[in-house]
Design a protein around this motif. Structure first.
Motif, PDB file in Angstrom:
ATOM      1  N   PHE A   1      20.988   1.654  -5.171  1.00  0.00           N
ATOM      2  CA  PHE A   1      20.072   1.971  -4.073  1.00  0.00           C
ATOM      3  C   PHE A   1      20.620   1.434  -2.761  1.00  0.00           C
ATOM      4  O   PHE A   1      21.164   0.328  -2.712  1.00  0.00           O
ATOM      5  N   VAL A   2      20.446   2.212  -1.686  1.00  0.00           N
ATOM      6  CA  VAL A   2      20.878   1.789  -0.361  1.00  0.00           C
ATOM      7  C   VAL A   2      19.686   1.659   0.590  1.00  0.00           C
ATOM      8  O   VAL A   2      19.524   0.619   1.238  1.00  0.00           O
ATOM      9  N   ALA A   3      18.876   2.703   0.686  1.00  0.00           N
ATOM     10  CA  ALA A   3      17.771   2.690   1.649  1.00  0.00           C
ATOM     11  C   ALA A   3      16.733   3.727   1.253  1.00  0.00           C
ATOM     12  O   ALA A   3      17.044   4.692   0.555  1.00  0.00           O
ATOM     13  N   ALA A   4      15.502   3.517   1.710  1.00  0.00           N
ATOM     14  CA  ALA A   4      14.425   4.461   1.439  1.00  0.00           C
ATOM     15  C   ALA A   4      13.524   4.574   2.658  1.00  0.00           C
ATOM     16  O   ALA A   4      13.448   3.656   3.486  1.00  0.00           O
ATOM     17  N   ILE A   5      12.840   5.707   2.741  1.00  0.00           N
ATOM     18  CA  ILE A   5      11.939   5.957   3.855  1.00  0.00           C
ATOM     19  C   ILE A   5      10.719   6.683   3.319  1.00  0.00           C
ATOM     20  O   ILE A   5      10.829   7.528   2.425  1.00  0.00           O
ATOM     21  N   ASN A   6       9.548   6.366   3.845  1.00  0.00           N
ATOM     22  CA  ASN A   6       8.352   7.026   3.341  1.00  0.00           C
ATOM     23  C   ASN A   6       8.219   8.418   3.957  1.00  0.00           C
ATOM     24  O   ASN A   6       9.036   8.835   4.787  1.00  0.00           O
ATOM     25  N   TRP A   7       7.174   9.147   3.589  1.00  0.00           N
ATOM     26  CA  TRP A   7       7.085  10.568   3.919  1.00  0.00           C
ATOM     27  C   TRP A   7       7.070  10.846   5.412  1.00  0.00           C
ATOM     28  O   TRP A   7       7.600  11.855   5.880  1.00  0.00           O
ATOM     29  N   ASN A   8       6.496   9.961   6.209  1.00  0.00           N
ATOM     30  CA  ASN A   8       6.406  10.242   7.646  1.00  0.00           C
ATOM     31  C   ASN A   8       7.361   9.396   8.483  1.00  0.00           C
ATOM     32  O   ASN A   8       7.296   9.407   9.706  1.00  0.00           O
ATOM     33  N   GLY A   9       8.242   8.638   7.815  1.00  0.00           N
ATOM     34  CA  GLY A   9       9.207   7.832   8.554  1.00  0.00           C
ATOM     35  C   GLY A   9       8.665   6.514   9.060  1.00  0.00           C
ATOM     36  O   GLY A   9       9.369   5.772   9.740  1.00  0.00           O
ATOM     37  N   GLY A  10       7.434   6.206   8.728  1.00  0.00           N
ATOM     38  CA  GLY A  10       6.812   5.000   9.253  1.00  0.00           C
ATOM     39  C   GLY A  10       7.249   3.720   8.579  1.00  0.00           C
ATOM     40  O   GLY A  10       7.102   2.631   9.155  1.00  0.00           O
ATOM     41  N   ASN A  11       7.780   3.816   7.392  1.00  0.00           N
ATOM     42  CA  ASN A  11       8.219   2.633   6.651  1.00  0.00           C
ATOM     43  C   ASN A  11       9.603   2.863   6.073  1.00  0.00           C
ATOM     44  O   ASN A  11       9.881   3.912   5.508  1.00  0.00           O
ATOM     45  N   THR A  12      10.443   1.862   6.219  1.00  0.00           N
ATOM     46  CA  THR A  12      11.806   1.942   5.689  1.00  0.00           C
ATOM     47  C   THR A  12      12.127   0.684   4.886  1.00  0.00           C
ATOM     48  O   THR A  12      11.554  -0.391   5.134  1.00  0.00           O
ATOM     49  N   TYR A  13      13.026   0.827   3.949  1.00  0.00           N
ATOM     50  CA  TYR A  13      13.402  -0.272   3.071  1.00  0.00           C
ATOM     51  C   TYR A  13      14.913  -0.208   2.845  1.00  0.00           C
ATOM     52  O   TYR A  13      15.484   0.872   2.764  1.00  0.00           O
ATOM     53  N   TYR A  14      15.526  -1.375   2.738  1.00  0.00           N
ATOM     54  CA  TYR A  14      16.980  -1.428   2.636  1.00  0.00           C
ATOM     55  C   TYR A  14      17.424  -2.418   1.566  1.00  0.00           C
ATOM     56  O   TYR A  14      16.776  -3.435   1.326  1.00  0.00           O
ATOM     57  N   ALA A  15      18.558  -2.098   0.974  1.00  0.00           N
ATOM     58  CA  ALA A  15      19.220  -3.080   0.129  1.00  0.00           C
ATOM     59  C   ALA A  15      19.735  -4.202   1.026  1.00  0.00           C
ATOM     60  O   ALA A  15      20.099  -3.964   2.185  1.00  0.00           O
ATOM     61  N   GLU A  16      19.782  -5.393   0.479  1.00  0.00           N
ATOM     62  CA  GLU A  16      20.191  -6.542   1.289  1.00  0.00           C
ATOM     63  C   GLU A  16      21.561  -6.357   1.914  1.00  0.00           C
ATOM     64  O   GLU A  16      21.796  -6.767   3.047  1.00  0.00           O
ATOM     65  N   PHE A  17      22.460  -5.716   1.206  1.00  0.00           N
ATOM     66  CA  PHE A  17      23.841  -5.650   1.679  1.00  0.00           C
ATOM     67  C   PHE A  17      24.029  -4.666   2.844  1.00  0.00           C
ATOM     68  O   PHE A  17      25.115  -4.599   3.413  1.00  0.00           O
ATOM     69  N   VAL A  18      22.991  -3.908   3.222  1.00  0.00           N
ATOM     70  CA  VAL A  18      23.118  -3.010   4.373  1.00  0.00           C
ATOM     71  C   VAL A  18      22.145  -3.341   5.495  1.00  0.00           C
ATOM     72  O   VAL A  18      22.183  -2.713   6.553  1.00  0.00           O
ATOM     73  N   LYS A  19      21.290  -4.306   5.291  1.00  0.00           N
ATOM     74  CA  LYS A  19      20.318  -4.660   6.322  1.00  0.00           C
ATOM     75  C   LYS A  19      21.017  -5.043   7.619  1.00  0.00           C
ATOM     76  O   LYS A  19      21.968  -5.816   7.624  1.00  0.00           O
ATOM     77  N   GLY A  20      20.523  -4.464   8.703  1.00  0.00           N
ATOM     78  CA  GLY A  20      21.098  -4.754  10.006  1.00  0.00           C
ATOM     79  C   GLY A  20      22.283  -3.872  10.357  1.00  0.00           C
ATOM     80  O   GLY A  20      22.733  -3.872  11.506  1.00  0.00           O
ATOM     81  N   ARG A  21      22.799  -3.122   9.391  1.00  0.00           N
ATOM     82  CA  ARG A  21      23.955  -2.250   9.645  1.00  0.00           C
ATOM     83  C   ARG A  21      23.606  -0.772   9.483  1.00  0.00           C
ATOM     84  O   ARG A  21      24.143   0.062  10.215  1.00  0.00           O
ATOM     85  N   PHE A  22      22.752  -0.437   8.532  1.00  0.00           N
ATOM     86  CA  PHE A  22      22.405   0.954   8.242  1.00  0.00           C
ATOM     87  C   PHE A  22      20.967   1.223   8.691  1.00  0.00           C
ATOM     88  O   PHE A  22      20.111   0.338   8.617  1.00  0.00           O
ATOM     89  N   THR A  23      20.714   2.466   9.099  1.00  0.00           N
ATOM     90  CA  THR A  23      19.368   2.889   9.480  1.00  0.00           C
ATOM     91  C   THR A  23      19.074   4.243   8.852  1.00  0.00           C
ATOM     92  O   THR A  23      19.839   5.195   9.038  1.00  0.00           O
ATOM     93  N   ILE A  24      17.979   4.314   8.106  1.00  0.00           N
ATOM     94  CA  ILE A  24      17.543   5.577   7.520  1.00  0.00           C
ATOM     95  C   ILE A  24      16.475   6.197   8.414  1.00  0.00           C
ATOM     96  O   ILE A  24      15.637   5.488   8.979  1.00  0.00           O
ATOM     97  N   SER A  25      16.530   7.505   8.560  1.00  0.00           N
ATOM     98  CA  SER A  25      15.530   8.211   9.354  1.00  0.00           C
ATOM     99  C   SER A  25      15.369   9.610   8.783  1.00  0.00           C
ATOM    100  O   SER A  25      16.137  10.012   7.897  1.00  0.00           O
ATOM    101  N   ARG A  26      14.374  10.348   9.276  1.00  0.00           N
ATOM    102  CA  ARG A  26      14.145  11.692   8.761  1.00  0.00           C
ATOM    103  C   ARG A  26      13.590  12.593   9.847  1.00  0.00           C
ATOM    104  O   ARG A  26      12.957  12.112  10.798  1.00  0.00           O
ATOM    105  N   ASP A  27      13.816  13.878   9.664  1.00  0.00           N
ATOM    106  CA  ASP A  27      13.251  14.894  10.547  1.00  0.00           C
ATOM    107  C   ASP A  27      12.581  15.915   9.640  1.00  0.00           C
ATOM    108  O   ASP A  27      13.260  16.765   9.042  1.00  0.00           O
ATOM    109  N   ASN A  28      11.279  15.831   9.504  1.00  0.00           N
ATOM    110  CA  ASN A  28      10.569  16.718   8.579  1.00  0.00           C
ATOM    111  C   ASN A  28      10.601  18.176   9.038  1.00  0.00           C
ATOM    112  O   ASN A  28      10.485  19.078   8.217  1.00  0.00           O
TER     113      ASN A  28
END
Length: 124
Positions: free
Chosen positions: A47-74
């Motif tokens: 696992f690397v990162a996750a985002i909820n259905w509307n983009g309001g919440n994101t979660y990251y694996a420790e090894f990518v925090k601060g470096r990777f950003t997940i986003s979405r365009d529905n």
């Protein structure tokens, strides 16, 4: 069946950046949590990162925090992974996946279908 098409990978030097995209088909995308995963040679997919259905919440694996950003365009049925300050250990095939679940469950969910992934190679 939902189809997932990942793109944006490539060869980059350590410290560089890439932006991955995942285009998903299907009506359920807009109500689905989505995630990014990766698999390095000889290793399990992780696992690397996750985002909820509307983009309001994101979660990251420790090894990518601060470096990777997940986003979405529905509107485009697309989820992105912005990767900065890349390291050689980030070298892997990157995949996206998701479904109608809470985003916090993405990291442990079991998926029957995977796209072809996109190769990210970071040179030192």
């Amino acid at each position: 069946q939902v189809q997932l098409v990942e793109s944006g990978g490539g060869l980059v030097q350590a410290g560089g950046s890439l932006r991955l995209s995942c285009a998903a088909s299907g009506r359920t995308f807009r109500t689905s949590a989505m995630g990014w995963f990766r698999q390095a040679p000889g290793k399990e997919r992780e696992f690397v990162a996750a985002i909820n259905w509307n983009g309001g919440n994101t979660y990251y694996a420790e090894f990518v925090k601060g470096r990777f950003t997940i986003s979405r365009d529905n509107a485009k049925n697309t989820v992105y992974l912005e990767m900065n300050n890349l390291k050689p250990e980030d070298t892997a095939v990157y995949y996206c996946n998701g479904g109608p679940m809470v985003a916090t469950y993405i990291r442990q969910a079991k998926f029957d279908y995977w796209g072809q992934g996109t190769q990210v190679t970071v040179s030192s």
